[in-house]
Design a protein around this motif. Structure first.
Motif, mmCIF file in Angstrom:
data_model
loop_
_atom_site.group_PDB
_atom_site.id
_atom_site.type_symbol
_atom_site.label_atom_id
_atom_site.label_comp_id
_atom_site.label_asym_id
_atom_site.label_seq_id
_atom_site.Cartn_x
_atom_site.Cartn_y
_atom_site.Cartn_z
ATOM 1 N N ARG A 197 -1.772 -56.764 -40.211
ATOM 2 C CA ARG A 197 -0.843 -57.888 -40.366
ATOM 3 C C ARG A 197 -1.521 -59.072 -41.048
ATOM 4 O O ARG A 197 -0.876 -59.837 -41.767
ATOM 5 C CB ARG A 197 -0.286 -58.293 -39.007
ATOM 6 C CG ARG A 197 0.707 -57.276 -38.413
ATOM 7 C CD ARG A 197 1.297 -57.790 -37.111
ATOM 8 N NE ARG A 197 2.357 -56.921 -36.621
ATOM 9 C CZ ARG A 197 2.183 -55.963 -35.718
ATOM 10 N NH1 ARG A 197 0.964 -55.755 -35.225
ATOM 11 N NH2 ARG A 197 3.192 -55.220 -35.304
ATOM 12 N N LEU A 198 -2.826 -59.219 -40.801
ATOM 13 C CA LEU A 198 -3.563 -60.297 -41.456
ATOM 14 C C LEU A 198 -3.863 -59.963 -42.915
ATOM 15 O O LEU A 198 -4.091 -60.866 -43.724
ATOM 16 C CB LEU A 198 -4.873 -60.561 -40.705
ATOM 17 C CG LEU A 198 -4.732 -61.135 -39.294
ATOM 18 C CD1 LEU A 198 -6.093 -61.210 -38.615
ATOM 19 C CD2 LEU A 198 -4.073 -62.512 -39.337
ATOM 20 N N ARG A 199 -3.882 -58.666 -43.236
ATOM 21 C CA ARG A 199 -4.130 -58.218 -44.613
ATOM 22 C C ARG A 199 -2.982 -57.312 -45.053
ATOM 23 O O ARG A 199 -3.087 -56.087 -45.021
ATOM 24 C CB ARG A 199 -5.448 -57.458 -44.710
ATOM 25 C CG ARG A 199 -6.684 -58.318 -44.518
ATOM 26 C CD ARG A 199 -7.928 -57.535 -44.889
ATOM 27 N NE ARG A 199 -7.895 -57.141 -46.290
ATOM 28 C CZ ARG A 199 -8.579 -56.113 -46.796
ATOM 29 N NH1 ARG A 199 -9.322 -55.354 -46.013
ATOM 30 N NH2 ARG A 199 -8.515 -55.821 -48.081
ATOM 31 N N PRO A 200 -1.844 -57.883 -45.462
ATOM 32 C CA PRO A 200 -0.671 -57.082 -45.834
ATOM 33 C C PRO A 200 -0.937 -56.074 -46.951
ATOM 34 O O PRO A 200 -0.187 -55.110 -47.109
ATOM 35 C CB PRO A 200 0.351 -58.146 -46.281
ATOM 36 C CG PRO A 200 -0.107 -59.407 -45.631
ATOM 37 C CD PRO A 200 -1.591 -59.325 -45.556
ATOM 38 N N TRP A 210 -5.965 -53.652 -32.453
ATOM 39 C CA TRP A 210 -6.586 -54.816 -33.083
ATOM 40 C C TRP A 210 -7.077 -54.546 -34.504
ATOM 41 O O TRP A 210 -6.843 -55.363 -35.398
ATOM 42 C CB TRP A 210 -7.742 -55.322 -32.220
ATOM 43 C CG TRP A 210 -7.263 -56.038 -30.999
ATOM 44 C CD1 TRP A 210 -7.210 -55.560 -29.731
ATOM 45 C CD2 TRP A 210 -6.711 -57.360 -30.952
ATOM 46 N NE1 TRP A 210 -6.670 -56.499 -28.884
ATOM 47 C CE2 TRP A 210 -6.362 -57.622 -29.599
ATOM 48 C CE3 TRP A 210 -6.496 -58.363 -31.896
ATOM 49 C CZ2 TRP A 210 -5.804 -58.824 -29.193
ATOM 50 C CZ3 TRP A 210 -5.944 -59.567 -31.489
ATOM 51 C CH2 TRP A 210 -5.599 -59.793 -30.154
ATOM 52 N N SER A 265 -1.434 -52.876 -37.087
ATOM 53 C CA SER A 265 -2.486 -53.448 -36.249
ATOM 54 C C SER A 265 -2.542 -54.937 -36.550
ATOM 55 O O SER A 265 -1.955 -55.412 -37.529
ATOM 56 C CB SER A 265 -3.847 -52.795 -36.548
ATOM 57 O OG SER A 265 -4.260 -53.114 -37.872
ATOM 58 N N VAL A 266 -3.262 -55.674 -35.726
ATOM 59 C CA VAL A 266 -3.443 -57.096 -35.991
ATOM 60 C C VAL A 266 -4.144 -57.282 -37.330
ATOM 61 O O VAL A 266 -3.773 -58.140 -38.141
ATOM 62 C CB VAL A 266 -4.244 -57.749 -34.856
ATOM 63 C CG1 VAL A 266 -4.608 -59.198 -35.205
ATOM 64 C CG2 VAL A 266 -3.445 -57.703 -33.552
ATOM 65 N N TYR A 267 -5.150 -56.464 -37.594
ATOM 66 C CA TYR A 267 -5.893 -56.549 -38.855
ATOM 67 C C TYR A 267 -4.981 -56.292 -40.055
ATOM 68 O O TYR A 267 -5.035 -57.009 -41.067
ATOM 69 C CB TYR A 267 -7.040 -55.540 -38.817
ATOM 70 C CG TYR A 267 -7.952 -55.562 -40.032
ATOM 71 C CD1 TYR A 267 -8.660 -56.702 -40.385
ATOM 72 C CD2 TYR A 267 -8.115 -54.412 -40.820
ATOM 73 C CE1 TYR A 267 -9.511 -56.719 -41.477
ATOM 74 C CE2 TYR A 267 -8.962 -54.423 -41.920
ATOM 75 C CZ TYR A 267 -9.653 -55.575 -42.245
ATOM 76 O OH TYR A 267 -10.485 -55.587 -43.327
#
Length: 246
Positions: free
Chosen positions: A145-148, A223, A141-143
């Motif tokens: 990807r922002l928090r690997p 998302w 999700s986008v989330y």
């Protein structure tokens, strides 16, 4: 990849082998089959590949004594748990080289994301199935990807080695000559919320709940994550009947 599941490592990290989710997961399986127009009374044989402790199979078998249920897993520790209080119409088998019985319905519930060559595994185990029910976590999700660290945690704690969005997984299934007969989203974090103490986790849960409430499921999954797909599949070249092949 079997070492984690056969040497006790996975059991140590997940002592209940996710049995606590079984009733919730089974309810979604039955909802999916109903949505696909399948009458449970017509099912003669159900096979669960990667059944773990077998709780979903055992729950279902107790309610459907006229149906034969088979569970398969590579873990002897999981099948030791599965053997406890199993109904007579439920059989568990150990090993990854076995083939399932010909069956009306084959279950692959949170399994494929653990398998290195999941496509070959899928083709092998679905060869004699009428309909296939898949539950697939949508870890990407986008989330995330922002928090690997989210994906890292999924890899380390529950052994996910493949990560999917809904679009990516459906595209892969199309390449495997599969047709979707039913699809709906599940969200364990919203439907069965865990106990959370860390502030950042509580904030993340608030975002997920808000997205679940106000966004279409596909958008929320893309998302903010936290969703899985529950699918009923049939082969394009040999579509199943109301209860599939036997």
């Amino acid at each position: 990849m079997e070492n984690r599941y056969t040497d006790g490592t996975y059991l140590a990290a997940n002592p209940g082998w996710h049995g606590e989710d079984s009733a919730w997961k089974l309810a979604h399986v039955r909802r999916a089959l109903k949505g696909a127009g399948v009458a449970e009374t017509h099912l003669k044989t159900v096979c669960d590949v990667g059944c773990g402790a077998g709780e979903a199979v055992k729950l279902w078998a107790k309610e459907r004594p006229e149906t034969a249920f088979y569970g398969y897993d590579v873990s002897p520790q999981a099948l030791t748990l599965a053997a406890k209080d199993k109904p007579q119409n439920c059989v568990f088998r150990l090993g990854s080289v076995l083939r399932p019985e010909p069956c009306n319905v084959l279950l692959l519930l949170d399994v494929l994301e653990h398998i290195l060559d999941w496509k070959e595994f899928f083709k092998k185990w679905t060869a004699q199935a009428g309909l296939i029910v898949v539950h697939m976590p949508l870890d990407l999700s986008v989330y995330a990807r922002l928090r690997p660290s989210i994906l890292k945690r999924e890899r380390e704690t529950v052994g996910h080695i493949h990560f999917f969005t809904a679009r990516k997984f459906l595209r892969e299934l199309d390449g495997l000559d599969m047709r979707v007969r039913h699809l709906h989203y599940t969200n364990k974090y919203v439907e069965r919320p865990p106990q959370i103490t860390r502030f950042i986790s509580r904030a993340g849960m608030f975002i997920r709940r808000a997205a679940h409430r106000f966004l279409p499921r596909a958008w929320a999954a893309y998302w903010v994550g936290g969703y899985s797909l529950m699918l009923v599949l049939e082969k394009k070249t040999n579509p199943g009947t109301n209860c599939g092949a036997v």
